[in-house]
Design an enzyme around this catalytic site. Structure first.
Site, PDB file in Angstrom:
ATOM      1  N   CYS A  29       7.443  -0.746   6.416  1.00 62.49           N
ATOM      2  CA  CYS A  29       6.900   0.446   5.760  1.00 62.49           C
ATOM      3  C   CYS A  29       7.941   1.027   4.825  1.00 62.49           C
ATOM      4  O   CYS A  29       9.113   1.147   5.206  1.00 62.49           O
ATOM      5  CB  CYS A  29       6.516   1.468   6.825  1.00 62.49           C
ATOM      6  SG  CYS A  29       5.843   2.990   6.159  1.00 62.49           S
ATOM      7  N   LEU A  30       7.515   1.412   3.628  1.00 61.48           N
ATOM      8  CA  LEU A  30       8.460   2.015   2.677  1.00 61.48           C
ATOM      9  C   LEU A  30       9.043   3.320   3.206  1.00 61.48           C
ATOM     10  O   LEU A  30      10.118   3.732   2.774  1.00 61.48           O
ATOM     11  CB  LEU A  30       7.757   2.266   1.334  1.00 61.48           C
ATOM     12  CG  LEU A  30       7.363   1.009   0.561  1.00 61.48           C
ATOM     13  CD1 LEU A  30       6.476   1.375  -0.620  1.00 61.48           C
ATOM     14  CD2 LEU A  30       8.590   0.242   0.093  1.00 61.48           C
ATOM     15  N   GLY A  88       0.855  -1.184   0.000  1.00 60.18           N
ATOM     16  CA  GLY A  88       0.000   0.000   0.000  1.00 60.18           C
ATOM     17  C   GLY A  88       0.880   1.220   0.000  1.00 60.18           C
ATOM     18  O   GLY A  88       2.098   1.124   0.243  1.00 60.18           O
ATOM     19  N   GLN A 147       3.026   9.820   1.735  1.00 59.04           N
ATOM     20  CA  GLN A 147       4.317   9.160   1.478  1.00 59.04           C
ATOM     21  C   GLN A 147       4.944   9.624   0.174  1.00 59.04           C
ATOM     22  O   GLN A 147       6.140   9.399  -0.045  1.00 59.04           O
ATOM     23  CB  GLN A 147       4.162   7.641   1.471  1.00 59.04           C
ATOM     24  CG  GLN A 147       3.825   7.067   2.854  1.00 59.04           C
ATOM     25  CD  GLN A 147       3.719   5.564   2.794  1.00 59.04           C
ATOM     26  OE1 GLN A 147       2.671   5.035   2.439  1.00 59.04           O
ATOM     27  NE2 GLN A 147       4.797   4.872   3.102  1.00 59.04           N
ATOM     28  N   HIS A 179      -2.734   0.109   8.621  1.00 60.28           N
ATOM     29  CA  HIS A 179      -1.411   0.712   8.429  1.00 60.28           C
ATOM     30  C   HIS A 179      -1.502   1.915   7.479  1.00 60.28           C
ATOM     31  O   HIS A 179      -0.937   2.982   7.753  1.00 60.28           O
ATOM     32  CB  HIS A 179      -0.447  -0.351   7.871  1.00 60.28           C
ATOM     33  CG  HIS A 179       0.923   0.160   7.578  1.00 60.28           C
ATOM     34  ND1 HIS A 179       2.031  -0.217   8.308  1.00 60.28           N
ATOM     35  CD2 HIS A 179       1.383   1.034   6.636  1.00 60.28           C
ATOM     36  CE1 HIS A 179       3.099   0.410   7.832  1.00 60.28           C
ATOM     37  NE2 HIS A 179       2.730   1.164   6.808  1.00 60.28           N
ATOM     38  N   GLU A 180      -2.218   1.748   6.363  1.00 59.49           N
ATOM     39  CA  GLU A 180      -2.286   2.830   5.367  1.00 59.49           C
ATOM     40  C   GLU A 180      -3.093   4.011   5.881  1.00 59.49           C
ATOM     41  O   GLU A 180      -2.727   5.167   5.652  1.00 59.49           O
ATOM     42  CB  GLU A 180      -2.843   2.312   4.038  1.00 59.49           C
ATOM     43  CG  GLU A 180      -1.975   1.275   3.356  1.00 59.49           C
ATOM     44  CD  GLU A 180      -0.507   1.673   3.245  1.00 59.49           C
ATOM     45  OE1 GLU A 180      -0.202   2.871   3.052  1.00 59.49           O
ATOM     46  OE2 GLU A 180       0.357   0.787   3.374  1.00 59.49           O
ATOM     47  N   HIS A 212      -1.257   6.358   8.058  1.00 66.75           N
ATOM     48  CA  HIS A 212      -0.386   7.319   7.376  1.00 66.75           C
ATOM     49  C   HIS A 212      -1.075   8.666   7.163  1.00 66.75           C
ATOM     50  O   HIS A 212      -0.429   9.719   7.280  1.00 66.75           O
ATOM     51  CB  HIS A 212       0.060   6.781   6.012  1.00 66.75           C
ATOM     52  CG  HIS A 212       1.280   5.910   6.066  1.00 66.75           C
ATOM     53  ND1 HIS A 212       2.486   6.360   6.535  1.00 66.75           N
ATOM     54  CD2 HIS A 212       1.480   4.619   5.688  1.00 66.75           C
ATOM     55  CE1 HIS A 212       3.383   5.375   6.442  1.00 66.75           C
ATOM     56  NE2 HIS A 212       2.794   4.311   5.939  1.00 66.75           N
TER      57      HIS A 212
HETATM   58 NI    NI Z   1       3.720   2.475   5.513  1.00 69.33          NI
END
Ligand code: NI
Length: 191
Positions: free
Chosen positions: A102-103, A49, A54, A144-145, A148
């Protein structure tokens, strides 16, 4: 479409509550291009995701897709889903432990607690309302998304810092046990 630079931990955009997007703005070429970029950047980075903050865009838009993901080979598949102004409502109080990465937090994973069942309400990329339920590992991905766009990173939710590890250490010390845990969750919740 363009690949965007992914913000990493420490960038203020990751710590700001992103703003809602109105339907007229959502339908604008700029927002539609932003969504295309979000999807392209997510796929390029093998993310499960990616949230708009991000890619340095502080708006409440997230993309989620899981399909043969090399970063998360044990994750159940999720078709490409774009959520605009999403609201998550836990169904019941069951939770499970999820080993997340996480990226925006390079080379770190850790155990967080997530609700096991959720109702998701949002707009799709065309501004049409969508509502569905999700559970298990997939529910963890949605939480999680959506974190953000509220300026929350998974590390904030890690209760036991001794679970924090690099991806190499995850593979070496935790992956086998976590895969077995994931199989139990998928058997229980169907995803
Ligand atoms: Ni993430």
């Amino acid at each position: 479409m363009a690949l965007r630079k992914i913000a990493t931990i420490g960038e203020p955009v990751l710590r700001t509550r992103a703003r809602e997007v109105g339907v007229d703005e959502l339908r604008s070429p700029r927002m539609q291009a932003l969504i295309d970029d979000l999807v392209e950047t997510m796929r390029d980075a093998n993310g499960a995701g990616l949230a708009a903050p991000q890619i340095h865009e502080p708006v409440r838009i997230v993309a989620i897709e899981v399909s043969n993901n090399p970063r998360y080979p044990y994750k159940p598949e999720i078709p490409l889903t774009i959520l605009v102004n999403p609201v998550l409502e836990p169904i019941g109080d069951e939770t499970f432990e999820n080993f997340e990465g996480c990226l925006s937090v390079p080379d770190l994973r850790g155990v967080v607690e997530r609700f096991a069942r959720l109702r998701v309400r949002a707009l799709d990329r065309h501004g049409e309302p969508v509502e569905f339920e999700t559970a298990g590992i997939s529910a963890g991905t949605f939480q999680h998304e959506v974190d953000h766009i509220d300026g929350v990173l998974f590390v904030d939710r890690v209760r036991d810092p001794t679970t924090l590890c690099t991806w190499a250490a995850f593979r070496r010390y935790h992956e086998a046990a976590f895969r077995a845990h994931v199989e139990e969750i998928v058997a229980r919740y169907g995803s």
